[in-house]
Design a protein around this motif. Structure first.
Motif, PDB file in Angstrom:
ATOM      1  N   CYS A  28     -49.987 -53.461  45.955  1.00 55.06           N
ATOM      2  CA  CYS A  28     -50.355 -54.759  46.834  1.00 55.06           C
ATOM      3  C   CYS A  28     -50.174 -55.947  46.087  1.00 55.06           C
ATOM      4  O   CYS A  28     -49.817 -57.098  46.510  1.00 55.06           O
ATOM      5  N   PHE A  29     -51.149 -55.964  44.903  1.00 57.32           N
ATOM      6  CA  PHE A  29     -51.248 -57.096  44.278  1.00 57.32           C
ATOM      7  C   PHE A  29     -49.567 -57.565  43.746  1.00 57.32           C
ATOM      8  O   PHE A  29     -49.430 -58.807  43.399  1.00 57.32           O
ATOM      9  N   ILE A  30     -48.853 -56.573  43.230  1.00 62.41           N
ATOM     10  CA  ILE A  30     -47.557 -56.683  42.776  1.00 62.41           C
ATOM     11  C   ILE A  30     -46.733 -57.254  44.000  1.00 62.41           C
ATOM     12  O   ILE A  30     -45.909 -58.166  43.689  1.00 62.41           O
ATOM     13  N   VAL A  31     -46.854 -56.715  45.086  1.00 66.03           N
ATOM     14  CA  VAL A  31     -45.936 -57.564  46.324  1.00 66.03           C
ATOM     15  C   VAL A  31     -46.770 -58.775  46.721  1.00 66.03           C
ATOM     16  O   VAL A  31     -45.697 -59.490  46.932  1.00 66.03           O
ATOM     17  N   LEU A  32     -47.863 -58.694  46.626  1.00 67.28           N
ATOM     18  CA  LEU A  32     -48.422 -60.474  46.870  1.00 67.28           C
ATOM     19  C   LEU A  32     -47.693 -61.303  45.856  1.00 67.28           C
ATOM     20  O   LEU A  32     -47.583 -62.486  46.022  1.00 67.28           O
TER      21      LEU A  32
END
Length: 242
Positions: A28-32
């Protein structure tokens, strides 16, 4: 009396759940970060996984803290001091990451170097590599003593943990150097940045998951590859509640 739903899960299922939770959060952090960097949807610097004290960095600090705390719990459960050596390793990694010690000490070392680094590297980069090697050497002393005094369980789990620490170093040092070497093409720069910081996030999650597994099993290392997080062979102790 009804049991808690978590208590009905086997150790293997609990580890699988932890894996999904932590890996899902990392992704999720990478996608954000990707959306924030490549689209006009947001312009929030705290979503950048490369930024110190950003959201993902704070999450990393928590993982280091949790891993350290779990090793103190393991020491209490096993009534041995050897696991505390790993607890202090994670505390060191937390302090280094949160306080930027590697950058500060690397800068001090760089000021005492007098040569032109090869391949377009900076003296700061060389200083940080020297610091990383010295830190690894210093940390190996208490770990080595604990390994010599530890029991079979501690030695086997230390073998697994070292594999994951090497994986973390590959992203934090080697990919970081590659990122510094590649100076052309923003697309490649972006990919390498995601590989470096995203890879570190996943590696620390793997370390935390493995540590949680040891805690659930009262210090008994599971029979699976820590790099793949997959069972190597069926073992009755792995699927038990210990």
């Amino acid at each position: 009396m009804k049991k808690n739903p978590v208590e009905l899960l086997t150790t293997r299922e609990q580890v699988g759940l932890l894996f999904l939770l932590f890996l899902g959060a990392d992704l999720c952090f990478i996608v954000l970060h990707t959306i924030n960097s490549l689209t006009p949807v947001w312009n929030n610097p705290l979503l950048n996984i490369e930024k110190d004290a950003g959201y993902s960095e704070i999450y990393q600090y928590l993982k280091y803290f949790w891993a350290s705390l779990l090793f103190f719990v393991i020491a209490v459960k096993t009534r041995t001091l050897a696991p505390t050596a790993w607890a202090f390793v994670f505390l060191f990694l937390l302090a280094d990451d949160a306080l930027g010690i590697h950058e500060k000490v690397g800068g001090v070392i760089a000021r005492h170097l007098d040569f032109i680094p090869p391949w377009g590297l900076r003296l700061q980069d060389i200083g940080e590599v020297i610091y990383a090697l010295c830190a690894a050497l210093l940390l190996s002393i208490p770990l080595g003593l604990a390994y010599l005094q530890g029991d079979r369980r501690f030695r086997r789990s230390s073998h697994h943990l070292l594999q994951l620490v090497v994986l973390l170093a590959c992203f934090g040092v080697l990919v970081d150097l590659l990122h510094m070497l590649v100076q052309t093409g923003w697309r490649l720069q972006f990919v390498l940045a995601v590989m470096e910081d995203g890879g570190e996030m996943v590696a620390v999650s793997a370390l935390l998951i493995y540590t949680a597994t040891l805690c659930l099993r009262k210090g008994e290392p599971p029979h699976y590859s820590p790099l793949a997080m997959l069972p190597l062979k069926n073992n009755a102790t792995f699927s038990g509640s210990a």
